[in-house]
Enzyme design. Structure first.
Site, short mmCIF file in Angstrom:
data_model
loop_
_atom_site.label_atom_id
_atom_site.label_comp_id
_atom_site.label_asym_id
_atom_site.label_seq_id
_atom_site.Cartn_x
_atom_site.Cartn_y
_atom_site.Cartn_z
N ASN A 26 30.66 57.04 0.41
CA ASN A 26 31.65 56.43 1.30
C ASN A 26 31.03 55.90 2.60
O ASN A 26 31.55 54.96 3.19
CB ASN A 26 32.77 57.43 1.61
CG ASN A 26 33.63 57.68 0.39
OD1 ASN A 26 33.54 56.94 -0.60
ND2 ASN A 26 34.45 58.71 0.43
N CYS A 120 46.45 52.84 -7.42
CA CYS A 120 45.40 53.22 -8.36
C CYS A 120 45.73 54.59 -8.92
O CYS A 120 46.77 55.16 -8.59
CB CYS A 120 44.03 53.17 -7.70
SG CYS A 120 43.73 54.54 -6.63
N ARG A 125 48.23 54.03 -2.22
CA ARG A 125 47.18 53.50 -1.35
C ARG A 125 47.50 52.16 -0.69
O ARG A 125 46.85 51.15 -0.94
CB ARG A 125 45.87 53.43 -2.12
CG ARG A 125 45.49 54.76 -2.71
CD ARG A 125 44.15 54.75 -3.34
NE ARG A 125 43.09 55.00 -2.39
CZ ARG A 125 41.82 55.16 -2.73
NH1 ARG A 125 41.47 55.08 -3.98
NH2 ARG A 125 40.91 55.40 -1.82
N ASP A 308 38.84 64.89 -1.80
CA ASP A 308 37.81 64.53 -2.79
C ASP A 308 37.16 65.75 -3.44
O ASP A 308 36.36 65.61 -4.36
CB ASP A 308 36.72 63.66 -2.13
CG ASP A 308 37.19 62.23 -1.94
OD1 ASP A 308 38.27 61.88 -2.46
OD2 ASP A 308 36.49 61.45 -1.27
N ARG A 400 30.45 56.08 -10.78
CA ARG A 400 30.84 55.36 -9.57
C ARG A 400 30.34 56.09 -8.32
O ARG A 400 30.09 55.45 -7.30
CB ARG A 400 32.36 55.23 -9.48
CG ARG A 400 32.96 54.38 -10.58
CD ARG A 400 34.42 54.16 -10.33
NE ARG A 400 34.60 53.55 -9.00
CZ ARG A 400 35.71 52.99 -8.60
NH1 ARG A 400 36.76 52.95 -9.37
NH2 ARG A 400 35.79 52.46 -7.39
C1 UD1 Z 1 38.68 57.18 1.79
C2 UD1 Z 1 37.60 57.55 0.80
C3 UD1 Z 1 38.15 58.42 -0.32
C4 UD1 Z 1 38.87 59.65 0.27
C5 UD1 Z 1 39.89 59.22 1.32
C6 UD1 Z 1 40.53 60.39 2.05
C7 UD1 Z 1 36.14 55.62 0.93
C8 UD1 Z 1 35.55 54.44 0.24
N1 UD1 Z 1 37.05 56.32 0.24
O1 UD1 Z 1 39.65 56.41 1.09
O2 UD1 Z 1 37.06 58.86 -1.13
O3 UD1 Z 1 39.55 60.32 -0.77
O4 UD1 Z 1 39.25 58.39 2.31
O5 UD1 Z 1 39.57 61.20 2.60
O6 UD1 Z 1 35.74 55.96 2.02
N2 UD1 Z 1 47.33 55.16 3.88
C9 UD1 Z 1 48.46 54.48 4.25
N3 UD1 Z 1 48.30 53.23 4.78
C10 UD1 Z 1 47.08 52.66 4.99
C11 UD1 Z 1 45.94 53.37 4.61
C12 UD1 Z 1 46.09 54.64 4.06
O7 UD1 Z 1 49.57 54.96 4.09
O8 UD1 Z 1 47.01 51.52 5.48
C13 UD1 Z 1 47.46 56.52 3.29
C14 UD1 Z 1 46.95 56.58 1.84
O9 UD1 Z 1 47.90 56.15 0.92
C15 UD1 Z 1 46.60 58.05 1.70
C16 UD1 Z 1 46.13 58.42 3.10
O10 UD1 Z 1 46.61 57.41 3.97
O11 UD1 Z 1 47.75 58.79 1.38
C17 UD1 Z 1 44.63 58.54 3.22
O12 UD1 Z 1 44.04 57.33 2.85
P1 UD1 Z 1 42.71 56.81 3.53
O13 UD1 Z 1 42.19 57.83 4.49
O14 UD1 Z 1 42.94 55.44 4.04
O15 UD1 Z 1 41.73 56.74 2.29
P2 UD1 Z 1 40.72 55.58 1.91
O16 UD1 Z 1 40.09 55.02 3.13
O17 UD1 Z 1 41.39 54.65 0.96
#
Ligand code: UD1
Length: 419
Positions: A26, A120, A125, A308, A400
């Site tokens: 990440n 996904c 997400r 994770d 991955r």
């Molecule tokens: C990143 C990590 C992933 C990890 C996750 C949480 C990477 C490439 N991936 O994913 O491995 O599981 O952090 O630690 O770094 N959300 C919203 N709106 C947004 C963005 C997020 O509602 O605009 C919500 C998501 O649906 C989820 C939560 O916030 O429920 C956490 O998501 P987020 O921290 O953004 O995860 P990623 O960055 O996608």
């Protein structure tokens, strides 16, 4: 790219010996995206040799970034003054994290069209927080024909408060703010070590970012970023996966190249489960001598217990006598791996975001299917502790995020092979 289809595991062997952790997936993905902000060459070391990194490498090469692979773990990136600014759905579908190109493309080139990644296997997400933050910096963003389309002149520093400490949104907005005019104050941000790594990388190129790793990040925008050399931090989730595999198999494993503070929540929970964990410099030794105890877990943003690692710890708890409870607070679909464990004889009841696990004496080897990267890793652990043979389909998910997982596990005594 040849994709691995299946993994075969014969369970029952404790993991013993030493295993070295690769660079953090990440962090590498965020840093490679941030490299688009730099006007001079960026040399990255300790990049994990995993599919996600290869896919992002191809995506940015398609945009026009010059990508030079020095060896399997080192990449040099040079982003010219003009690049393509569109990432199509077929690419975003392969790698959600390509949404991290939105902030850098907008900040450096004033334009970005990134296909909406959609939901996904692990959850819906959305990207609303990324979009709100970039809009606050002055970007005009619309959703058209399945794309997030953004344009801007010079971005302007602003105050942004995240409703949830999203990792991706924090990274996208922080990267954009690095080249915005004036100061950006980001509140309620994610504090994951990968955010700190990204900020350190950007500061090494000349950015002015303070507070990464706390709730508030302050970014003083600069006109341009130079180049530099940077080594990615070790992968705390890969380290954690080996730690849990060692405990679950009643093994004794030295996990090398770990920053122990990054796995503190897991260390605490393993100790609670009666596992011996010794932190030595940049190594961690995990030894399971006595019967493991059931534990309760709640996933939370860092420094809480990482989502994770949730599937892997569930794999371990399926065979720990007593009742364990897991609450998944971050990604709503992540408990679905329980259905695969049940095919192996586990007793798990899932209600909403809660899984109640009644430990059985032994799992039984079976044919199971990985639905995402971490579920795949968890099924490996289940296979390692099960009686008999386990066949994991959709094993390509595991590549991955895990570099050479079979050879690393084989070197510490596992009976695992792929086709
Ligand atoms: C990143 C990590 C992933 C990890 C996750 C949480 C990477 C490439 N991936 O994913 O491995 O599981 O952090 O630690 O770094 N959300 C919203 N709106 C947004 C963005 C997020 O509602 O605009 C919500 C998501 O649906 C989820 C939560 O916030 O429920 C956490 O998501 P987020 O921290 O953004 O995860 P990623 O960055 O996608």
């Amino acid at each position: 790219m040849v994709q691995k289809q299946k993994l075969y595991i014969t369970g029952g062997r404790p993991l013993k010996g030493a295993v070295r952790v690769s660079g953090a997936k990440n962090a590498a993905l965020a840093i490679m995206s941030a490299a688009l902000l730099a006007s001079e060459p960026v040399h990255l070391e300790n990049c994990p040799n995993i599919t996600d990194v290869k896919v992002l490498r191809d995506i940015i090469a398609n945009l026009g970034v010059k990508v030079n692979c020095k060896n399997k773990n080192e990449i040099e990136l040079l982003t010219p003054e003009v690049v393509k600014t569109t990432t199509p759905y077929k690419e975003v579908k392969k790698l959600r994290a390509s949404n991290l190109l939105l902030g850098p493309l907008l900040a450096r080139f004033g334009k970005a069209e990134i296909a909406l990644p959609g939901g996904c296997n692990i959850g819906t997400r959305p990207m609303d927080l990324h979009i709100k933050g970039l809009q606050a910096l002055g970007a005009k963003i619309t959703l058209e024909h399945g794309f997030i389309k953004g344009t801007c002149g010079c971005l302007k520093g602003s105050k942004v408060y995240l409703d949830f400490p999203s990792v991706g949104a924090t990274e996208n907005i922080m990267m954009a703010a690095a080249l915005a005019k004036g100061q950006t104050i980001l509140g309620n941000v994610a504090k994951e070590p990968e955010i700190v790594d990204l900020a350190n990388f950007l500061n090494g190129l000349g950015a002015k970012i303070r507070g990464a790793g706390t709730d508030v990040i302050k970014v003083e925008g600069v006109k341009q970023l130079g180049g530099g050399r940077y080594s990615v931090i070790p992968d705390r989730i890969e380290a954690g996966t080996f730690m849990v595999a060692a405990a679950a198999t009643m093994g004794d494993l030295l996990i090398e190249h770990v920053i122990s503070t990054h796995v503190e929540p897991l260390i605490a929970k393993l100790r609670e489960a009666n596992v011996e964990v010794v932190e030595e410099d940049d190594n961690i030794r995990v030894t399971a001598r006595d019967t493991l105890k059931p534990i309760d877990i709640k996933t939370l943003p860092y420094p809480g217990f990482p989502t994770d690692m949730q599937s892997q710890i569930m794999a371990m708890l399926t065979a720990v006598k007593g009742t364990s409870v897991i609450v998944e607070n971050v990604f709503e679909n992540r408990l679905q791996v329980a259905d695969e464990f049940k095919r192996m004889g586990a007793k798990i009841k899932v209600e909403g975001r809660t899984a109640i696990i009644q430990g059985v004496k032994k799992l039984q080897g079976a044919q199971v299917k990985a639905s995402d990267l971490r579920a795949g890793a968890a099924l490996i652990i289940a296979g390692l502790i099960a009686e008999g043979d386990t066949e994991i389909c959709n094993a390509h998910y595991i590549d991955r995020g895990y570099e050479n997982i079979e050879s690393k596990l084989t070197s510490v005594g596992a009976n695992i092979r792929s086709c």
